[in-house]
Write a protein that holds these residues in place. Structure first.
Motif, PDB file in Angstrom:
ATOM      1  N   LEU A  28       0.825  -1.199   0.000  1.00 14.03           N
ATOM      2  CA  LEU A  28       0.000   0.000   0.000  1.00 14.03           C
ATOM      3  C   LEU A  28       0.868   1.261   0.000  1.00 14.03           C
ATOM      4  N   LEU A  29       1.878   1.275   0.859  1.00 18.21           N
ATOM      5  CA  LEU A  29       2.768   2.432   0.944  1.00 18.21           C
ATOM      6  C   LEU A  29       3.642   2.561  -0.302  1.00 18.21           C
ATOM      7  N   THR A  30       3.972   1.425  -0.904  1.00 18.86           N
ATOM      8  CA  THR A  30       4.716   1.465  -2.167  1.00 18.86           C
ATOM      9  C   THR A  30       3.872   2.127  -3.252  1.00 18.86           C
ATOM     10  N   ASN A  31       2.561   1.826  -3.252  1.00 23.26           N
ATOM     11  CA  ASN A  31       1.658   2.496  -4.185  1.00 23.26           C
ATOM     12  C   ASN A  31       1.561   3.990  -3.873  1.00 23.26           C
ATOM     13  N   CYS A  32       1.544   4.319  -2.581  1.00 22.32           N
ATOM     14  CA  CYS A  32       1.412   5.717  -2.163  1.00 22.32           C
ATOM     15  C   CYS A  32       2.622   6.562  -2.561  1.00 22.32           C
ATOM     16  N   ILE A  33       3.801   5.971  -2.565  1.00 20.40           N
ATOM     17  CA  ILE A  33       5.023   6.740  -2.783  1.00 20.40           C
ATOM     18  C   ILE A  33       5.308   6.990  -4.263  1.00 20.40           C
ATOM     19  N   GLY A  34       4.574   6.309  -5.141  1.00 16.68           N
ATOM     20  CA  GLY A  34       4.838   6.440  -6.574  1.00 16.68           C
ATOM     21  C   GLY A  34       4.618   7.846  -7.111  1.00 16.68           C
ATOM     22  N   LEU A  35       3.435   8.408  -6.906  1.00 19.48           N
ATOM     23  CA  LEU A  35       3.114   9.736  -7.431  1.00 19.48           C
ATOM     24  C   LEU A  35       3.977  10.832  -6.813  1.00 19.48           C
ATOM     25  N   PRO A  36       4.164  10.861  -5.483  1.00 19.16           N
ATOM     26  CA  PRO A  36       5.059  11.872  -4.902  1.00 19.16           C
ATOM     27  C   PRO A  36       6.477  11.815  -5.469  1.00 19.16           C
ATOM     28  N   SER A  37       6.948  10.615  -5.790  1.00 22.64           N
ATOM     29  CA  SER A  37       8.297  10.487  -6.362  1.00 22.64           C
ATOM     30  C   SER A  37       8.360  11.083  -7.763  1.00 22.64           C
ATOM     31  N   LEU A  38       7.283  10.894  -8.546  1.00 22.65           N
ATOM     32  CA  LEU A  38       7.220  11.501  -9.880  1.00 22.65           C
ATOM     33  C   LEU A  38       7.192  13.022  -9.769  1.00 22.65           C
ATOM     34  N   ILE A  39       6.462  13.541  -8.790  1.00 25.49           N
ATOM     35  CA  ILE A  39       6.413  14.991  -8.577  1.00 25.49           C
ATOM     36  C   ILE A  39       7.785  15.510  -8.149  1.00 25.49           C
ATOM     37  N   ALA A  40       8.459  14.761  -7.266  1.00 24.19           N
ATOM     38  CA  ALA A  40       9.805  15.150  -6.836  1.00 24.19           C
ATOM     39  C   ALA A  40      10.769  15.169  -8.013  1.00 24.19           C
ATOM     40  N   LEU A  41      10.608  14.210  -8.942  1.00 30.94           N
ATOM     41  CA  LEU A  41      11.435  14.182 -10.147  1.00 30.94           C
ATOM     42  C   LEU A  41      11.247  15.458 -10.966  1.00 30.94           C
ATOM     43  N   VAL A  42       9.990  15.850 -11.192  1.00 26.82           N
ATOM     44  CA  VAL A  42       9.704  17.046 -11.988  1.00 26.82           C
ATOM     45  C   VAL A  42      10.271  18.292 -11.322  1.00 26.82           C
ATOM     46  N   ILE A  43      10.052  18.423 -10.010  1.00 28.25           N
ATOM     47  CA  ILE A  43      10.581  19.583  -9.278  1.00 28.25           C
ATOM     48  C   ILE A  43      12.102  19.603  -9.343  1.00 28.25           C
ATOM     49  N   GLY A  44      12.729  18.426  -9.219  1.00 27.47           N
ATOM     50  CA  GLY A  44      14.185  18.339  -9.277  1.00 27.47           C
ATOM     51  C   GLY A  44      14.741  18.730 -10.629  1.00 27.47           C
ATOM     52  N   LEU A  45      13.997  18.441 -11.693  1.00 26.98           N
ATOM     53  CA  LEU A  45      14.426  18.834 -13.036  1.00 26.98           C
ATOM     54  C   LEU A  45      14.328  20.343 -13.228  1.00 26.98           C
ATOM     55  N   ILE A  46      13.353  20.959 -12.547  1.00 23.35           N
ATOM     56  CA  ILE A  46      13.179  22.414 -12.655  1.00 23.35           C
ATOM     57  C   ILE A  46      14.206  23.143 -11.796  1.00 23.35           C
ATOM     58  N   GLN A  47      14.321  22.725 -10.548  1.00 24.64           N
ATOM     59  CA  GLN A  47      15.269  23.357  -9.622  1.00 24.64           C
ATOM     60  C   GLN A  47      15.841  22.280  -8.703  1.00 24.64           C
ATOM     61  N   PHE A  48      17.087  21.892  -8.950  1.00 26.21           N
ATOM     62  CA  PHE A  48      17.651  20.760  -8.216  1.00 26.21           C
ATOM     63  C   PHE A  48      17.974  21.110  -6.771  1.00 26.21           C
ATOM     64  N   ASP A  49      17.428  20.312  -5.869  1.00 29.66           N
ATOM     65  CA  ASP A  49      17.773  20.368  -4.442  1.00 29.66           C
ATOM     66  C   ASP A  49      17.349  19.031  -3.852  1.00 29.66           C
TER      67      ASP A  49
END
Length: 286
Positions: free
Chosen positions: A221-242
């Motif tokens: 369940l938590l593995t399913n939950c972490i998928g979308l936030p990780s994709l969002i973190a990827l996009v934010i990291g591509l825009i401004q890396f931190d």
């Protein structure tokens, strides 16, 4: 195309809180680990792109004793040299001795061997410079074609110029090492976040309303939950890396997704939407 086979079933499960909860049985332990490695690898994409842009590395932190030998007297000596196509020419050799080591240049082979008996040493030769730091192995760095110290004005600029030369030679090794360190840190964070949180989620099985019956269900369940936030973190990291912000987005996003899952399902397979609202004390509307 079948969407109930791995890994398509995982991507199908991460968009809706109801699907996240409903599909908590689909992954086996091997698939869970593969997904978590994939999720962690998403975070590494901005890291890799950022490191590929590096053109120098702060060697003063890595070799503090040998780089600590650089002062204004070293700067003045090296400014006297003539630099052309990656070669250094000086009218005479020099040796500057301090309490912690030696800085020298244009030495003979026998003089080099003698200077290297010091605990720390910097040696500038015609086509390369050498760094000795305590008991570490001797590093020999060839000059690049644009190497020129005639325009440096202070010790900080000289250290930066030498750091750039070192990084050019050791770029592949340095980036690989940094990537491995960051990958290890983010992987530990992801595993701890998932498996640690799953323990508390697993405890809800004692509730008469919870349909969660095993620890693996909680992890899935938590593995399913972490998928979308990780994709969002990827996009934010591509825009401004931190990397800190990326990990924060991943962890906070996991909690938010879990709250949405609880709100819509109450961790119970039998409750419909209106019943969930009733249990939560919210008036149901037709």
């Amino acid at each position: 195309m079948k969407t109930d086979v791995f890994p398509l079933n995982f991507f199908k499960s991460i968009w809706s809180p109801r699907q996240i909860f409903k599909n908590r049985h689909q992954l086996n332990w091997f698939q869970i680990f593969v997904v978590l490695l994939f999720v962690n690898s998403l975070l590494m994409i901005p890291v890799a792109l950022n490191y590929m842009k590096m053109d120098t590395f702060p060697m003063e932190d890595t070799l503090p004793d040998s780089f600590g030998l650089i002062d204004e007297s070293v700067v003045l000596k090296l400014k006297e040299g003539k630099y052309e196509n990656g070669t250094l020419a000086m009218s005479e050799s020099f040796i500057l001795i301090s309490g912690t080591g030696t800085v020298s240049g244009m030495l003979t082979e026998s003089e080099v061997e003698e200077v290297l008996t010091a605990e720390n040493a910097l040696i500038f030769q015609e086509n390369e410079f050498m760094i000795k730091e305590g008991s570490q192995s001797l590093s020999t760095i060839p000059y690049t074609k644009d190497f020129d110290l005639s325009k440096v004005t202070n010790a900080a600029e000289l250290k930066e110029a030498l750091s750039r030369q070192w990084f050019i030679k050791n770029r592949g090794y340095t980036i690989a090492t940094l990537m491995f360190v960051v990958f290890s840190i983010t992987l530990v964070s992801t595993l701890f976040l998932t498996f640690g949180s799953a323990i508390f989620l697993y405890l809800t099985r004692k509730s008469q309303f919870s349909s969660i019956s095993s620890y693996k269900e909680s992890v899935n369940l938590l593995t399913n939950c972490i998928g979308l936030p990780s994709l969002i973190a990827l996009v934010i990291g591509l825009i401004q890396f931190d990397i800190v912000i990326m990990l924060m987005i991943q962890s906070v996003g996991l909690v938010v997704m879990l709250l949405f899952v609880f709100y819509q399902t109450r961790f119970n397979d039998k409750l419909n939407k209106n019943e969930v609202k009733k249990h939560l004390g919210v008036r149901a509307h037709d």
